[in-house]
Design a protein around this motif. Structure first.
Motif, PDB file in Angstrom:
ATOM      1  N   SER A  66       0.857  -1.190   0.000  1.00  0.00           N
ATOM      2  CA  SER A  66       0.000   0.000   0.000  1.00  0.00           C
ATOM      3  C   SER A  66       0.888   1.234   0.000  1.00  0.00           C
ATOM      4  O   SER A  66       1.893   1.279   0.720  1.00  0.00           O
ATOM      5  CB  SER A  66      -0.881  -0.025   1.243  1.00  0.00           C
ATOM      6  OG  SER A  66      -1.562   1.187   1.404  1.00  0.00           O
ATOM      7  N   PHE A  67       0.505   2.240  -0.784  1.00  0.00           N
ATOM      8  CA  PHE A  67       1.240   3.500  -0.906  1.00  0.00           C
ATOM      9  C   PHE A  67       0.292   4.624  -0.519  1.00  0.00           C
ATOM     10  O   PHE A  67      -0.787   4.744  -1.090  1.00  0.00           O
ATOM     11  CB  PHE A  67       1.683   3.668  -2.361  1.00  0.00           C
ATOM     12  CG  PHE A  67       2.429   4.934  -2.668  1.00  0.00           C
ATOM     13  CD1 PHE A  67       3.811   4.951  -2.689  1.00  0.00           C
ATOM     14  CD2 PHE A  67       1.753   6.106  -2.985  1.00  0.00           C
ATOM     15  CE1 PHE A  67       4.508   6.108  -3.017  1.00  0.00           C
ATOM     16  CE2 PHE A  67       2.433   7.265  -3.309  1.00  0.00           C
ATOM     17  CZ  PHE A  67       3.815   7.272  -3.323  1.00  0.00           C
ATOM     18  N   ASP A 103       0.228  15.219   2.568  1.00  0.00           N
ATOM     19  CA  ASP A 103       0.625  16.629   2.537  1.00  0.00           C
ATOM     20  C   ASP A 103       0.444  17.105   3.969  1.00  0.00           C
ATOM     21  O   ASP A 103      -0.675  17.358   4.411  1.00  0.00           O
ATOM     22  CB  ASP A 103      -0.251  17.417   1.573  1.00  0.00           C
ATOM     23  CG  ASP A 103       0.163  18.881   1.451  1.00  0.00           C
ATOM     24  OD1 ASP A 103       1.149  19.286   2.104  1.00  0.00           O
ATOM     25  OD2 ASP A 103      -0.511  19.619   0.714  1.00  0.00           O
ATOM     26  N   GLY A 104       1.552  17.138   4.709  1.00  0.00           N
ATOM     27  CA  GLY A 104       1.444  17.389   6.152  1.00  0.00           C
ATOM     28  C   GLY A 104       0.797  16.190   6.805  1.00  0.00           C
ATOM     29  O   GLY A 104       1.261  15.060   6.648  1.00  0.00           O
ATOM     30  N   ILE A 105      -0.326  16.412   7.503  1.00  0.00           N
ATOM     31  CA  ILE A 105      -1.034  15.308   8.149  1.00  0.00           C
ATOM     32  C   ILE A 105      -2.225  14.820   7.334  1.00  0.00           C
ATOM     33  O   ILE A 105      -2.955  13.931   7.752  1.00  0.00           O
ATOM     34  CB  ILE A 105      -1.499  15.704   9.572  1.00  0.00           C
ATOM     35  CG1 ILE A 105      -2.489  16.863   9.522  1.00  0.00           C
ATOM     36  CG2 ILE A 105      -0.314  16.009  10.465  1.00  0.00           C
ATOM     37  CD1 ILE A 105      -3.173  17.136  10.848  1.00  0.00           C
ATOM     38  N   HIS A 106      -2.419  15.392   6.151  1.00  0.00           N
ATOM     39  CA  HIS A 106      -3.580  15.055   5.319  1.00  0.00           C
ATOM     40  C   HIS A 106      -3.218  14.046   4.235  1.00  0.00           C
ATOM     41  O   HIS A 106      -2.296  14.273   3.454  1.00  0.00           O
ATOM     42  CB  HIS A 106      -4.155  16.322   4.677  1.00  0.00           C
ATOM     43  CG  HIS A 106      -4.532  17.362   5.683  1.00  0.00           C
ATOM     44  ND1 HIS A 106      -5.660  17.255   6.473  1.00  0.00           N
ATOM     45  CD2 HIS A 106      -3.917  18.504   6.050  1.00  0.00           C
ATOM     46  CE1 HIS A 106      -5.723  18.294   7.275  1.00  0.00           C
ATOM     47  NE2 HIS A 106      -4.680  19.072   7.049  1.00  0.00           N
ATOM     48  N   LYS A 107      -3.981  12.947   4.197  1.00  0.00           N
ATOM     49  CA  LYS A 107      -3.794  11.960   3.148  1.00  0.00           C
ATOM     50  C   LYS A 107      -4.344  12.539   1.848  1.00  0.00           C
ATOM     51  O   LYS A 107      -5.502  12.944   1.782  1.00  0.00           O
ATOM     52  CB  LYS A 107      -4.529  10.668   3.499  1.00  0.00           C
ATOM     53  CG  LYS A 107      -4.321   9.587   2.491  1.00  0.00           C
ATOM     54  CD  LYS A 107      -4.976   8.239   2.767  1.00  0.00           C
ATOM     55  CE  LYS A 107      -5.871   8.081   3.904  1.00  0.00           C
ATOM     56  NZ  LYS A 107      -6.506   6.754   3.968  1.00  0.00           N
ATOM     57  N   VAL A 108      -3.506  12.578   0.788  1.00  0.00           N
ATOM     58  CA  VAL A 108      -3.929  13.192  -0.474  1.00  0.00           C
ATOM     59  C   VAL A 108      -3.953  12.206  -1.642  1.00  0.00           C
ATOM     60  O   VAL A 108      -4.441  12.533  -2.725  1.00  0.00           O
ATOM     61  CB  VAL A 108      -3.055  14.417  -0.832  1.00  0.00           C
ATOM     62  CG1 VAL A 108      -3.264  15.533   0.188  1.00  0.00           C
ATOM     63  CG2 VAL A 108      -1.583  14.057  -0.935  1.00  0.00           C
ATOM     64  N   PHE A 109      -3.423  11.003  -1.423  1.00  0.00           N
ATOM     65  CA  PHE A 109      -3.385  10.016  -2.502  1.00  0.00           C
ATOM     66  C   PHE A 109      -3.137   8.650  -1.897  1.00  0.00           C
ATOM     67  O   PHE A 109      -2.398   8.512  -0.925  1.00  0.00           O
ATOM     68  CB  PHE A 109      -2.253  10.360  -3.485  1.00  0.00           C
ATOM     69  CG  PHE A 109      -2.045   9.348  -4.574  1.00  0.00           C
ATOM     70  CD1 PHE A 109      -2.829   9.363  -5.711  1.00  0.00           C
ATOM     71  CD2 PHE A 109      -1.057   8.380  -4.454  1.00  0.00           C
ATOM     72  CE1 PHE A 109      -2.635   8.424  -6.719  1.00  0.00           C
ATOM     73  CE2 PHE A 109      -0.857   7.443  -5.452  1.00  0.00           C
ATOM     74  CZ  PHE A 109      -1.649   7.470  -6.581  1.00  0.00           C
ATOM     75  N   GLU A 110      -3.760   7.637  -2.501  1.00  0.00           N
ATOM     76  CA  GLU A 110      -3.560   6.275  -2.033  1.00  0.00           C
ATOM     77  C   GLU A 110      -3.564   5.335  -3.233  1.00  0.00           C
ATOM     78  O   GLU A 110      -4.343   5.510  -4.168  1.00  0.00           O
ATOM     79  CB  GLU A 110      -4.664   5.889  -1.052  1.00  0.00           C
ATOM     80  CG  GLU A 110      -4.427   4.609  -0.332  1.00  0.00           C
ATOM     81  CD  GLU A 110      -5.383   4.397   0.842  1.00  0.00           C
ATOM     82  OE1 GLU A 110      -5.240   3.366   1.505  1.00  0.00           O
ATOM     83  OE2 GLU A 110      -6.255   5.254   1.077  1.00  0.00           O
ATOM     84  N   ALA A 111      -2.688   4.345  -3.214  1.00  0.00           N
ATOM     85  CA  ALA A 111      -2.609   3.370  -4.298  1.00  0.00           C
ATOM     86  C   ALA A 111      -2.111   2.038  -3.749  1.00  0.00           C
ATOM     87  O   ALA A 111      -1.656   1.950  -2.606  1.00  0.00           O
ATOM     88  CB  ALA A 111      -1.653   3.861  -5.390  1.00  0.00           C
TER      89      ALA A 111
END
Length: 141
Positions: free
Chosen positions: A19-20, A24-32
């Motif tokens: 899992s990747f 951006d800081g503490i915010h998840k902005v992308f997942e793959a």
């Protein structure tokens, strides 16, 4: 700078699945989902790279378009994060995709929608660098 975590979750004799997640800081902005070769002592072209922390830089080539090169991999060169659906598409690099499905019915899970997933990652990253931490839950090195 953006930060990514790649967590290796499963491995067989042909490949490693993981899992990747990009933050951006503490915010998840992308997942793959990730597809790599299995751990074979960091041998060039047949092994995934060691766990650890790396810097990834945007790169462009005719074959992969916009993708990323992983810097300072001990004993290795030109380790990339690029599109690819099958373990045969990577020679020690990391392929990204949306889901795990056995696309070619060979008994091994593949990653789906790899090219659109890489395009999405490139759209999210506004800079050319991000840090990558690789964690292995399959084994302890």
């Amino acid at each position: 700078m953006f930060k990514a975590v790649l967590t290796r979750l499963d491995e067989d004799d042909k490949q490693t699945l993981g899992s990747f997640i990009l933050y951006d800081g503490i915010h998840k902005v992308f997942e793959a989902q990730t597809l790599e070769l299995p751990w074979l002592d960091n041998e060039q072209f047949i092994s995934c790279i060691p766990t650890g922390q790396y810097i990834c830089k945007r790169r462009q080539s005719t074959k992969y378009g916009h993708h990323f090169i992983i810097s300072d991999v001990k004993g290795r060169e030109f380790i990339l994060i690029h599109w690819g659906n099958f373990y045969g598409d990577t020679k020690g690099c990391i392929a990204l995709g949306r889901d795990f499905i056995d696309i070619d019915n060979d008994g091994h899970k593949d990653v789906t929608s790899s090219k659109p997933t890489m395009k999405q990652l490139n759209n999210v990253l506004d800079g050319i660098l991000f840090s990558l931490t690789i964690i292995d839950l399959v084994r302890a090195y």
